[in-house]
Design an enzyme around this catalytic site. Structure first.
Site, PDB file in Angstrom:
ATOM      1  N   ASP A 111       0.916  -1.255   0.106  1.00  0.00           N
ATOM      2  CA  ASP A 111       0.072   0.002   0.015  1.00  0.00           C
ATOM      3  C   ASP A 111       0.761   1.247  -0.229  1.00  0.00           C
ATOM      4  N   ALA A 112       0.583   2.267  -0.795  1.00  0.00           N
ATOM      5  CA  ALA A 112       1.524   3.510  -0.955  1.00  0.00           C
ATOM      6  C   ALA A 112       1.076   4.175   0.271  1.00  0.00           C
ATOM      7  N   LEU A 113      -0.040   4.088   1.130  1.00  0.00           N
ATOM      8  CA  LEU A 113      -0.246   4.934   2.261  1.00  0.00           C
ATOM      9  C   LEU A 113      -0.597   6.387   1.795  1.00  0.00           C
ATOM     10  N   PHE A 139      -6.966  -3.910  -4.709  1.00  0.00           N
ATOM     11  CA  PHE A 139      -7.965  -2.905  -4.141  1.00  0.00           C
ATOM     12  C   PHE A 139      -7.426  -1.543  -4.548  1.00  0.00           C
ATOM     13  N   THR A 190     -16.149  -1.727  -9.681  1.00  0.00           N
ATOM     14  CA  THR A 190     -17.162  -1.045  -9.166  1.00  0.00           C
ATOM     15  C   THR A 190     -18.323  -0.752 -10.070  1.00  0.00           C
ATOM     16  N   ASP A 191     -19.495  -0.930  -9.555  1.00  0.00           N
ATOM     17  CA  ASP A 191     -20.784  -0.717 -10.511  1.00  0.00           C
ATOM     18  C   ASP A 191     -20.796   0.510 -10.909  1.00  0.00           C
ATOM     19  N   GLU A 192     -19.838   1.517 -10.636  1.00  0.00           N
ATOM     20  CA  GLU A 192     -19.901   2.763 -11.180  1.00  0.00           C
ATOM     21  C   GLU A 192     -19.381   2.812 -12.813  1.00  0.00           C
ATOM     22  N   TYR A 247     -13.344   9.199 -12.097  1.00  0.00           N
ATOM     23  CA  TYR A 247     -13.244   7.959 -11.170  1.00  0.00           C
ATOM     24  C   TYR A 247     -13.691   6.827 -11.908  1.00  0.00           C
ATOM     25  N   LYS A 304     -11.665   3.553 -13.466  1.00  0.00           N
ATOM     26  CA  LYS A 304     -12.089   2.055 -13.226  1.00  0.00           C
ATOM     27  C   LYS A 304     -12.501   1.332 -14.433  1.00  0.00           C
ATOM     28  N   ASN A 328     -22.100   0.132  -3.807  1.00  0.00           N
ATOM     29  CA  ASN A 328     -21.625   1.016  -2.326  1.00  0.00           C
ATOM     30  C   ASN A 328     -21.450   0.148  -1.109  1.00  0.00           C
ATOM     31  N   ARG A 358     -28.596   4.645  -4.046  1.00  0.00           N
ATOM     32  CA  ARG A 358     -27.393   3.683  -4.115  1.00  0.00           C
ATOM     33  C   ARG A 358     -27.877   2.327  -3.475  1.00  0.00           C
ATOM     34  N   HIS A 370     -23.942  14.047 -11.207  1.00  0.00           N
ATOM     35  CA  HIS A 370     -24.114  12.897 -10.300  1.00  0.00           C
ATOM     36  C   HIS A 370     -25.068  12.002 -10.744  1.00  0.00           C
TER      37      HIS A 370
HETATM   38  P1  NAD Z   1      -9.937   3.428  -0.053  1.00  0.00           P
HETATM   39  O1  NAD Z   1      -9.740   4.921  -0.700  1.00  0.00           O
HETATM   40  O2  NAD Z   1     -10.419   3.580   1.296  1.00  0.00           O
HETATM   41  O3  NAD Z   1      -8.391   2.490  -0.105  1.00  0.00           O
HETATM   42  C1  NAD Z   1      -7.429   2.654  -0.974  1.00  0.00           C
HETATM   43  C2  NAD Z   1      -6.316   2.088  -0.649  1.00  0.00           C
HETATM   44  O4  NAD Z   1      -5.336   2.111  -1.897  1.00  0.00           O
HETATM   45  C3  NAD Z   1      -5.635   3.196   0.446  1.00  0.00           C
HETATM   46  O5  NAD Z   1      -4.954   2.288   1.269  1.00  0.00           O
HETATM   47  C4  NAD Z   1      -4.170   3.780  -0.435  1.00  0.00           C
HETATM   48  O6  NAD Z   1      -3.526   3.978   0.133  1.00  0.00           O
HETATM   49  C5  NAD Z   1      -4.130   2.828  -1.500  1.00  0.00           C
HETATM   50  N1  NAD Z   1      -3.511   3.231  -2.677  1.00  0.00           N
HETATM   51  C6  NAD Z   1      -3.843   4.017  -3.551  1.00  0.00           C
HETATM   52  N2  NAD Z   1      -3.376   4.185  -4.590  1.00  0.00           N
HETATM   53  C7  NAD Z   1      -2.197   3.432  -4.590  1.00  0.00           C
HETATM   54  C8  NAD Z   1      -1.184   3.137  -5.350  1.00  0.00           C
HETATM   55  N3  NAD Z   1      -0.515   3.679  -6.315  1.00  0.00           N
HETATM   56  N4  NAD Z   1      -0.353   2.119  -5.069  1.00  0.00           N
HETATM   57  C9  NAD Z   1      -0.764   1.343  -3.847  1.00  0.00           C
HETATM   58  N5  NAD Z   1      -1.714   1.782  -2.950  1.00  0.00           N
HETATM   59  C10 NAD Z   1      -2.548   2.445  -3.417  1.00  0.00           C
HETATM   60  O7  NAD Z   1     -10.787   2.555  -1.174  1.00  0.00           O
HETATM   61  P2  NAD Z   1     -11.983   1.590  -0.653  1.00  0.00           P
HETATM   62  O8  NAD Z   1     -13.175   2.276  -0.553  1.00  0.00           O
HETATM   63  O9  NAD Z   1     -11.332   0.392   0.205  1.00  0.00           O
HETATM   64  O10 NAD Z   1     -11.871   1.026  -2.248  1.00  0.00           O
HETATM   65  C11 NAD Z   1     -11.086  -0.128  -2.439  1.00  0.00           C
HETATM   66  C12 NAD Z   1     -11.288  -0.695  -3.891  1.00  0.00           C
HETATM   67  O11 NAD Z   1     -12.650  -1.022  -3.934  1.00  0.00           O
HETATM   68  C13 NAD Z   1     -11.008   0.443  -5.052  1.00  0.00           C
HETATM   69  O12 NAD Z   1     -10.439  -0.119  -5.922  1.00  0.00           O
HETATM   70  C14 NAD Z   1     -12.593   1.066  -5.291  1.00  0.00           C
HETATM   71  O13 NAD Z   1     -12.663   1.129  -6.624  1.00  0.00           O
HETATM   72  C15 NAD Z   1     -13.352  -0.386  -4.938  1.00  0.00           C
HETATM   73  N6  NAD Z   1     -14.884  -0.465  -4.512  1.00  0.00           N
HETATM   74  C16 NAD Z   1     -15.119   0.305  -3.753  1.00  0.00           C
HETATM   75  C17 NAD Z   1     -16.395   0.522  -3.166  1.00  0.00           C
HETATM   76  C18 NAD Z   1     -16.804   1.304  -2.031  1.00  0.00           C
HETATM   77  O14 NAD Z   1     -17.801   1.455  -1.609  1.00  0.00           O
HETATM   78  N7  NAD Z   1     -15.981   2.060  -1.226  1.00  0.00           N
HETATM   79  C19 NAD Z   1     -17.256  -0.220  -3.960  1.00  0.00           C
HETATM   80  C20 NAD Z   1     -16.940  -1.039  -5.112  1.00  0.00           C
HETATM   81  C21 NAD Z   1     -15.514  -0.863  -5.143  1.00  0.00           C
HETATM   82  O1  DAU Z   2     -21.154   2.259  -6.093  1.00  0.00           O
HETATM   83  C1  DAU Z   2     -19.542   1.918  -5.576  1.00  0.00           C
HETATM   84  C2  DAU Z   2     -19.067   3.233  -5.330  1.00  0.00           C
HETATM   85  O2  DAU Z   2     -19.290   3.704  -4.119  1.00  0.00           O
HETATM   86  C3  DAU Z   2     -17.485   3.063  -5.173  1.00  0.00           C
HETATM   87  O3  DAU Z   2     -16.705   2.618  -6.582  1.00  0.00           O
HETATM   88  C4  DAU Z   2     -16.778   4.290  -4.829  1.00  0.00           C
HETATM   89  O4  DAU Z   2     -15.499   3.962  -4.702  1.00  0.00           O
HETATM   90  C5  DAU Z   2     -17.381   4.604  -3.421  1.00  0.00           C
HETATM   91  O5  DAU Z   2     -16.805   5.895  -3.238  1.00  0.00           O
HETATM   92  C6  DAU Z   2     -18.983   4.987  -3.771  1.00  0.00           C
HETATM   93  O6  DAU Z   2     -19.135   6.143  -4.606  1.00  0.00           O
HETATM   94  P1  DAU Z   2     -20.373   7.284  -4.464  1.00  0.00           P
HETATM   95  O7  DAU Z   2     -20.082   8.231  -5.168  1.00  0.00           O
HETATM   96  O8  DAU Z   2     -21.515   6.325  -4.768  1.00  0.00           O
HETATM   97  O9  DAU Z   2     -20.291   7.303  -2.783  1.00  0.00           O
HETATM   98  P2  DAU Z   2     -20.424   8.703  -1.798  1.00  0.00           P
HETATM   99  O10 DAU Z   2     -20.212   7.943  -0.330  1.00  0.00           O
HETATM  100  O11 DAU Z   2     -19.262   9.530  -2.322  1.00  0.00           O
HETATM  101  O12 DAU Z   2     -21.563   9.142  -2.090  1.00  0.00           O
HETATM  102  C7  DAU Z   2     -22.751   8.099  -1.881  1.00  0.00           C
HETATM  103  C8  DAU Z   2     -24.084   9.452  -2.138  1.00  0.00           C
HETATM  104  O13 DAU Z   2     -24.134  10.305  -1.333  1.00  0.00           O
HETATM  105  C9  DAU Z   2     -23.941  10.048  -3.487  1.00  0.00           C
HETATM  106  O14 DAU Z   2     -25.203   9.902  -4.141  1.00  0.00           O
HETATM  107  C10 DAU Z   2     -23.411  11.378  -3.097  1.00  0.00           C
HETATM  108  C11 DAU Z   2     -23.906  11.584  -2.061  1.00  0.00           C
HETATM  109  N1  DAU Z   2     -23.325  12.293  -1.058  1.00  0.00           N
HETATM  110  C12 DAU Z   2     -21.970  12.243  -0.710  1.00  0.00           C
HETATM  111  C13 DAU Z   2     -21.293  13.033   0.117  1.00  0.00           C
HETATM  112  C14 DAU Z   2     -19.921  12.771   0.414  1.00  0.00           C
HETATM  113  C15 DAU Z   2     -23.986  13.564  -0.432  1.00  0.00           C
HETATM  114  O15 DAU Z   2     -25.009  13.758  -0.559  1.00  0.00           O
HETATM  115  N2  DAU Z   2     -23.280  14.386   0.482  1.00  0.00           N
HETATM  116  C16 DAU Z   2     -21.932  14.095   0.753  1.00  0.00           C
HETATM  117  O16 DAU Z   2     -21.252  14.817   1.518  1.00  0.00           O
END
Ligand code: NAD
Ligand code: DAU
Length: 341
Positions: A32-34, A80, A124-126, A149, A153, A178, A213, A275
């Site tokens: 992880d790059a942190l 990830f 991701t579903d996005e 984003y 992906k 999500n 979502r 959005h």
């Molecule tokens: P996050 O942002 O919490 O974590 C990402 C991690 O990747 C961090 O620890 C960061 O330091 C590391 N990272 C970033 N760039 C890097 C690089 N170049 N090399 C090495 N490490 C790196 O993200 P998350 O929410 O845990 O999501 C993880 C994965 O799942 C992502 O690929 C995201 O697209 C996917 N995903 C997320 C969601 C969601 O709801 N959060 C849903 C579907 C898919």
């Molecule tokens: O669907 C999977 C995705 O879900 C992942 O691939 C992404 O990594 C993850 O960040 C997430 O994306 P969203 O854009 O759906 O998540 P977020 O939590 O940013 O926003 C969820 C919904 O809430 C979206 O409709 C925007 C809204 N929102 C978000 C924030 C941060 C608000 O209304 N207010 C806010 O402050």
């Protein structure tokens, strides 16, 4: 198996590392790059586990990857690592393209050269874009990303697809909805609203708050990834979802109720550009082919999540004030427990 997990210090990656190590039987190298999103406190207590090694580094560092694949005899990769927040991608797309696309390609190439047997791309579903009031995303839905984003992906998915078709490299892709749960960075909807409510700060709702979502508890996403890693068919895409569509405003009201806070904190703000209106996943393929189903109902998962943020206030406070970033130096710096001097 010897598994290279990338991005394992982030939200979902850390939950995955914990789940696999707790189950036992595998060795995990966490690369992880942190970045701002990586937090080693998410894995506090695992440093001493003999089946676990943390390496700070970037998936774009080919020399580091080659060395790791060789010395750790890596058999499987779960990727990830990514820039993950849509709002940040709108402010600065470039790092998203570089980390998410070029990073994935670098990792794929190093893994291919090393003869890795399974490569799971966490997508991701996005990538499917936005739905109207009806319908669900299936694995056959067109790829129509709308944010930088999502575009990054989607591009990474297509590079993975090309590695399977061109080189026969055993790539699996998962596309999840999500997530919510412990260790989620408080920039995403649910932890942001919990933290703001606990501090009696306004809860910023984008647009009319009626975007939809499909929410899945993070442990269920992790179990689905693990199922696909071990039993999925290379070259296939698997959707993962919770069958739990909710409008943002309904989630926020639910959180306020659980936290016993007043709805006057709700503040409507300018909408996110571009959005996406609605995401909803058809997860019947992974259920039918691999027997995976979510184990957590939303009511239980959201209550557990709120309880976790209440019990771990110091975790999200240190994220918000930035002190979590000193953890690496405290653990691995010259004076730290794992320091080299
Ligand atoms: P996050 O942002 O919490 O974590 C990402 C991690 O990747 C961090 O620890 C960061 O330091 C590391 N990272 C970033 N760039 C890097 C690089 N170049 N090399 C090495 N490490 C790196 O993200 P998350 O929410 O845990 O999501 C993880 C994965 O799942 C992502 O690929 C995201 O697209 C996917 N995903 C997320 C969601 C969601 O709801 N959060 C849903 C579907 C898919
Ligand atoms: O669907 C999977 C995705 O879900 C992942 O691939 C992404 O990594 C993850 O960040 C997430 O994306 P969203 O854009 O759906 O998540 P977020 O939590 O940013 O926003 C969820 C919904 O809430 C979206 O409709 C925007 C809204 N929102 C978000 C924030 C941060 C608000 O209304 N207010 C806010 O402050």
């Amino acid at each position: 198996m010897n598994i290279l997990v990338t991005g394992g210090a982030g939200f979902i990656g850390a939950n995955y590392v914990r789940q696999v190590l707790d189950a036992g039987g595998d060795r995990i190298v966490n690369l992880d790059a942190l970045t701002y999103a990586g937090n080693l406190e998410n894995l506090a207590g695992y440093d001493e586990n003999p089946d676990y090694r943390f390496v700070r580094g970037d998936i774009r560092d080919r020399d580091l990857l080659d060395a790791l694949f060789a010395e750790e005899r890596i058999e499987a990769v779960v990727n990830f690592a990514a820039e993950s927040h849509v709002d940040r991608s709108i402010d600065g797309p470039r790092e998203f393209l570089e980390a998410n696309i070029m990073g994935t390609q670098c990792l794929l190439e190093a893994a291919r050269q090393a003869g890795v047997a399974r490569f799971l791309q966490v997508s991701t579903d996005e990538v499917y874009g936005s739905l109207g009031a009806e319908g669900l995303f299936t694995e056959a839905s067109p790829i129509q990303p709308n944010s930088p984003y999502a575009a990054s992906k989607a591009a990474a998915d297509l590079v993975c697809r090309a590695y399977f078709h061109t080189y026969g490299f055993p790539v699996l892709i998962t596309r999840c909805s999500n997530n919510y749960g412990p260790y989620q960075f408080p920039e995403k909807l649910i932890p942001l609203m919990i933290a703001n409510a606990l501090e009696d700060r306004p809860l910023p709702v984008y647009g009319d708050g009626r975007n939809v979502r499909d929410w899945l508890y993070v442990a269920d996403h992790c179990s689905a990834i693990d199922t696909v890693l071990r039993r999925g068919t290379p070259g296939e895409v698997y959707n993962i979802g919770g069958c739990n569509e909710m409008e943002n405003i309904a989630i926020i009201r639910r959180l306020l109720g659980l936290l016993e806070k007043d709805e006057s904190l709700i503040t409507y703000v300018t909408d996110r550009p571009g959005h996406d209106r609605r995401y909803a996943i058809d997860a019947s393929k992974i259920e039918r082919d691999l027997g995976w189903t979510p184990a957590h109902r939303f009511d239980d998962g959201i209550a557990a999540t709120v309880a976790w943020y209440l019990d771990n206030r110091s975790w999200w406070e240190s994220v918000r004030d930035g002190t979590y970033q000193s953890y690496y130096d405290r653990m691995y710096g010259a004076e730290g427990r794992h320091g080299s001097s």
